[in-house]
Scaffold this active site. Structure first.
Site, PDB file in Angstrom:
ATOM      1  N   HIS A 188      46.758  45.859  45.740  1.00 51.59           N
ATOM      2  CA  HIS A 188      46.273  45.106  46.891  1.00 51.59           C
ATOM      3  C   HIS A 188      45.462  45.956  47.864  1.00 51.59           C
ATOM      4  CE1 HIS A 188      48.715  41.984  45.130  1.00 51.59           C
ATOM      5  NE2 HIS A 188      47.850  41.178  45.705  1.00 51.59           N
ATOM      6  N   ARG A 293      44.319  34.204  50.660  1.00 52.55           N
ATOM      7  CA  ARG A 293      45.706  34.617  50.397  1.00 52.55           C
ATOM      8  C   ARG A 293      46.488  34.466  51.701  1.00 52.55           C
ATOM      9  NH1 ARG A 293      42.636  38.441  47.172  1.00 52.55           N
ATOM     10  NH2 ARG A 293      43.483  38.595  45.067  1.00 52.55           N
ATOM     11  N   ARG A 329      45.657  29.384  49.415  1.00 59.04           N
ATOM     12  CA  ARG A 329      46.732  29.510  48.445  1.00 59.04           C
ATOM     13  C   ARG A 329      48.065  29.595  49.178  1.00 59.04           C
ATOM     14  NH1 ARG A 329      47.056  34.769  44.779  1.00 59.04           N
ATOM     15  NH2 ARG A 329      47.749  35.729  46.708  1.00 59.04           N
ATOM     16  N   GLU A 427      47.143  31.835  36.092  1.00 54.86           N
ATOM     17  CA  GLU A 427      47.306  33.298  36.082  1.00 54.86           C
ATOM     18  C   GLU A 427      48.469  33.736  35.201  1.00 54.86           C
ATOM     19  OE1 GLU A 427      47.832  34.727  40.092  1.00 54.86           O
ATOM     20  OE2 GLU A 427      49.135  33.077  40.642  1.00 54.86           O
ATOM     21  N   ASN A 450      43.625  38.736  37.724  1.00 50.52           N
ATOM     22  CA  ASN A 450      44.426  39.965  37.939  1.00 50.52           C
ATOM     23  C   ASN A 450      45.784  39.802  37.259  1.00 50.52           C
ATOM     24  OD1 ASN A 450      42.296  40.447  39.652  1.00 50.52           O
ATOM     25  ND2 ASN A 450      43.428  39.929  41.501  1.00 50.52           N
ATOM     26  N   ASP A 451      46.431  38.688  37.553  1.00 48.25           N
ATOM     27  CA  ASP A 451      47.733  38.467  36.927  1.00 48.25           C
ATOM     28  C   ASP A 451      47.587  38.000  35.489  1.00 48.25           C
ATOM     29  OD1 ASP A 451      49.752  39.247  38.737  1.00 48.25           O
ATOM     30  OD2 ASP A 451      49.179  37.593  40.048  1.00 48.25           O
ATOM     31  N   ARG A 461      49.860  45.635  36.473  1.00 50.80           N
ATOM     32  CA  ARG A 461      48.576  45.868  37.142  1.00 50.80           C
ATOM     33  C   ARG A 461      48.647  46.985  38.183  1.00 50.80           C
ATOM     34  NH1 ARG A 461      47.963  40.322  40.789  1.00 50.80           N
ATOM     35  NH2 ARG A 461      46.803  41.527  42.296  1.00 50.80           N
ATOM     36  N   CYS A 498      38.968  33.383  40.528  1.00 52.74           N
ATOM     37  CA  CYS A 498      39.124  34.041  41.832  1.00 52.74           C
ATOM     38  C   CYS A 498      39.731  35.430  41.704  1.00 52.74           C
ATOM     39  CB  CYS A 498      39.941  33.175  42.783  1.00 52.74           C
ATOM     40  SG  CYS A 498      41.648  32.979  42.238  1.00 52.74           S
TER      41      CYS A 498
HETATM   42  C1  PEP Z   1      45.056  37.039  40.613  1.00 58.39           C
HETATM   43  O1  PEP Z   1      46.181  37.234  40.161  1.00 58.39           O
HETATM   44  O2  PEP Z   1      43.998  37.183  39.968  1.00 58.39           O
HETATM   45  C2  PEP Z   1      44.909  36.628  42.033  1.00 58.39           C
HETATM   46  C3  PEP Z   1      43.738  36.257  42.502  1.00 58.39           C
HETATM   47  O3  PEP Z   1      46.010  36.665  42.821  1.00 58.39           O
HETATM   48  P1  PEP Z   1      46.610  38.028  43.471  1.00 58.39           P
HETATM   49  O4  PEP Z   1      45.655  39.144  43.179  1.00 58.39           O
HETATM   50  O5  PEP Z   1      46.784  37.788  44.921  1.00 58.39           O
HETATM   51  O6  PEP Z   1      47.910  38.164  42.745  1.00 58.39           O
HETATM   52 MG    MG Z   2      47.912  36.542  41.267  1.00 56.91          MG
END
Ligand code: PEP
Ligand code: MG
Length: 537
Positions: A188, A293, A329, A427, A450-451, A461, A498
Site C-alpha cells: 500500500h 478506497r 469501495r 479479485e 493486485n489481489d 503480494r 482498477c
Molecule cells: C486490488 O486488489 O487490485 C485492489 C484494487 O484492491 P487493493 O489494492 O486495495 O487490495
Molecule cells: Mg484488493
C-alpha cells in the site's frame, strides 16, 4: 556519497533532505530516583507539552477533516487531564521512587488493561487511547520528536517499512519520495506513492545513518543516492528538469476524450485513497473515480467513524467530482490493513482470513453505518458502490438484501437517495470463474488485479522475496481478465480494471483489444495512458 540499489515502484526523480522514519514505540527503562519532586515536575512539563501537541493536531484535523474527526484529539487531551491518571503517575513516582517515563508507562498499561476488560464497546475502545496518550508523554520525556511529524521542509522518507496507519498520519504535502527496506510493488505504500505521483523504491538497504543527509531518489534506475557529490547533484537537477518538461508536454492530453482512432471509447478514471487526492484527480483530468478506497476513514481514526463523519467525506468527493462517476469501495480492512479498535484476532494467514466483505458480513452494524452514509451522499452526485473480496453469488445476494434494506430505511425516514449502481470487485479466482453467474446480479465488474494476481499465482503480494517469481503478466491472470470481460458483456454489464496492472502501459493496447471498458489508475498515470489510447488505430 553512497548508492543503495532498490526496486522502483514509482518512476520519477526527487532531490531533497532525507528523514529516516523510526517506529514510535518508545523504550522505557526503570531508573531509581532520589529527587522525586524534580521527577514530578518533569512529568508535569511533558504533560503540558503533550496537551499543546494535541491542541495543534486538533486544529489540523478540524481544518482537513472536520470537527468530528478532530474530536479524538480533544478526548486525548481530556484523558491526560484526568485526576485519577495524574494521581497514579505522581503516586508511582513518589512511592516507588522511579523515573517519570516508567511511572507513565506503568499507569498507561494499568488503565489500558482496565478499559480492555470492561464489558462495553465504548470503554474497550478507550484502552487504545490510554496507550496512545501514555506513549506520547513517554516520547516527550525521552526527548524524541513525533516520527510521523515531517516538519516544515519537503522530505524523502526512508524507513524499514511503513504501515498504512503510519503513512496516513504524514503530511502528504511534505513528502517528495519514499524509500523502504521492505515492501513490494503492490504494497500500500507503493500504491500511495503512485497516487501521489512521487518516486518510490522498495527492497533498498536503508538504515538510520542516512537521516538528515541530502538524497536523490531515481525511480527510473532504482537508485537511492545518499550524500551525492556536487557533480552528481548537478546532473540529477538536469534530469529532473527534463522529466518535468516531459510531464508538461503531456498536459496537452487534458480535456481530450479517451478514444482510439477507430472510435472505441475508454472510461479513464482515477484511484484514490483519501479526499486529499482529489486535487490530483482534477489536475490530471480523470473521467471519474473508479476506485475510492474508503479504508482511510477507519485508519486515521481511533474509533469507528460515525455515519456523519463518513457522510461528510463521501459527500465532499461526489460534490467535488460534479456529475462524474465516483465508485466508492466499501471497507476493505484486514490482511495488511490492521486497525486496533476492530480487535481482530491474530491470524496465521491474514490475506486468506477475515478481510474485506467478510468483516462487513460478520459485523453488519459497521456495514450498515457505511451504507447509510453512502446512500445519503448519493443524493449529491453520481455515486456507485463497489464490494471487495467477493467469492460467490450467495454473498452478493446477502449484500443486496442488506443494502436494499438500508436504502428502504432511509427512504422511510424521508431521506433523498440517488440512483446508485452496485458492482463488485473481481479479485479472487472464484469470482472470475463464477463471473457468468455473478454478472446476473450486479451493475458492473471492476477487476482488482493486485489481489487477483496474488490469489491466482498463490503469491503474497507483500512478500518482497517473491519479486523474482512474481509475473504480473502471467497468462493465467490475463485469461481470467478476458473471461470476466466476456462474461460481463454477455449479461450487458461493463467491466473495468482498477488494480495496478491497469496502469501498466505495456498492456494498455491489449486491454483495449480485450474489450475492457474502464481503466482506473493512479492520477499521475491518466495522461500517459490517454495518450497511448488516443494514438491507437
Ligand atoms: C486490488 O486488489 O487490485 C485492489 C484494487 O484492491 P487493493 O489494492 O486495495 O487490495
Ligand atoms: Mg484488493
Amino acid at each position: 556519497m553512497f548508492i543503495c540499489n532498490g526496486k522502483s515502484v514509482c518512476k520519477g526523480i526527487a532531490i531533497g533532505k532525507i528523514k529516516f522514519y523510526a517506529k514510535t514505540s518508545q523504550a522505557v527503562v526503570q531508573r531509581k530516583i532520589e529527587d522525586t519532586e524534580k521527577e514530578k515536575k518533569r512529568y508535569a512539563q511533558a504533560k503540558k507539552q503533550a496537551i499543546a501537541e494535541l491542541e495543534c493536531l486538533y486544529e489540523k484535523a478540524r481544518k482537513e477533516a472536520g470537527e468530528e474527526s478532530a474530536e479524538i484529539f480533544h478526548v486525548h487531551g481530556m484523558l491526560l487531564e484526568d485526576e485519577g491518571y495524574n494521581d497514579s503517575v505522581n503516586h508511582t513516582i513518589e512511592t516507588q521512587q522511579v523515573n517519570a517515563e516508567y511511572a507513565v508507562a506503568l499507569t498507561g498499561d494499568h488503565y489500558a488493561d482496565m478499559f480492555a476488560n470492561m464489558d462495553d464497546d465504548y470503554f474497550k475502545a478507550r484502552s487504545a487511547d490510554m496507550k496512545d496518550i501514555s506513549e506520547r508523554v513517554v516520547r516527550i520525556l525521552n526527548g524524541a520528536a513525533d516520527s510521523c511529524d515531517l516538519g516544515q521542509e519537503p522530505v524523502i522518507i526512508a524507513a524499514e517499512n511503513l504501515a498504512p496507519s503510519e503513512t496516513i498520519r504524514m503530511d502528504k504535502s511534505k513528502l517528495i519520495a519514499f524509500v523502504t527496506k521492505e515492501g513490494s510493488s503492490n504494497s500500500h505504500t507503493a500504491i500511495l506513492a503512485r497516487t501521489m505521483g512521487i518516486p518510490a523504491l522498495v527492497s533498498t538497504a536503508v538504515d538510520d545513518s542516512c537521516n538528515g543527509k541530502i538524497g536523490i531518489v531515481d525511480g527510473y534506475e532504482g537508485k537511492f543516492i545518499i550524500d551525492p557529490t556536487e557533480d552528481i547533484l548537478e546532473s540529477y537537477r538536469a534530469k529532473k528538469a527534463a522529466d518535468d518538461e516531459e510531464k508538461a508536454l503531456l498536459q496537452q492530453m487534458k480535456g481530450k476524450e479517451t478514444v482510439t482512432g477507430s472510435g472505441k471509447k475508454i472510461h479513464l478514471c482515477a484511484n484514490i485513497g483519501h479526499p486529499s487526492d482529489l486535487a490530483a484527480v482534477l489536475e490530471n483530468d480523470a473521467d471519474g473515480i473508479g476506485l475510492f478506497r474508503s479504508e482511510f476513514l477507519y485508519l486515521e481514526t481511533e474509533d469507528y467513524p460515525t455515519e456523519e463523519q463518513q457522510f461528510a467525506a463521501y459527500k465532499k468527493v461526489v460534490q467535488t467530482m460534479g456529475g462524474k462517476k465516483v465508485i466508492i469501495r466499501t471497507l476493505d480492512i484486514g490482511a495488511d490493513k490492521q486497525v486496533k479498535y476492530f480487535s481482530l484476532d491474530q491470524e496465521a494467514n491474514p490475506a486468506l482470513g477475515l478481510r474485506g466483505i467478510r468483516i462487513c458480513l460478520t459485523r453488519e452494524d459497521i456495514f450498515r453505518t457505511q451504507l447509510r452514509a453512502l446512500y445519503r451522499a448519493s443524493a449529491y452526485g453520481n455515486l456507485s458502490i463497489m464490494y471487495p473480496m467477493i467469492i460467490s453469488a450467495e454473498e452478493v445476494l446477502k449484500i443486496k438484501e442488506i443494502s436494499g434494506s438500508v436504502r428502504e430505511e432511509l427512504i422511510a425516514e424521508g431521506v433523498t437517495v440517488g440512483n446508485v449502481e452496485e458492482g463488485i470487485m473481481i479479485e479472487t479466482p472464484a469470482a472470475a470463474i463464477m463471473s457468468d453467474e455473478l454478472a446476473k446480479h450486479v451493475d458492473f465488474f471492476s477487476i482488482g488485479t493486485n489481489d487477483l494476481t496474488q490469489y491466482t499465482l498463490a503469491m503474497d503480494r507483500q512478500n518482497e522475496k517473491l519479486e523474482m517469481f512474481y509475473n504480473p503478466h502471467h497468462p493465467a491472470v490475463l485469461r481470467l481478465i478476458q473471461m470476466v470481460v466476456d462474461n460481463g458483456h454477455r449479461e450487458g454489464i461493463w467491466t473495468g480494471i482498477c488494480g495496478e496492472l491497469g496502469a501498466d502501459t505495456c498492456l494498455t493496447e491489449q486491454f483495449v483489444k480485450m474489450g475492457v471498458d474502464e481503466l482506473s489508475v493512479a492520477p499521475g498515470n491518466i495522461l500517459p495512458i490517454r495518450k497511448i489510447i488516443c494514438d491507437m488505430k
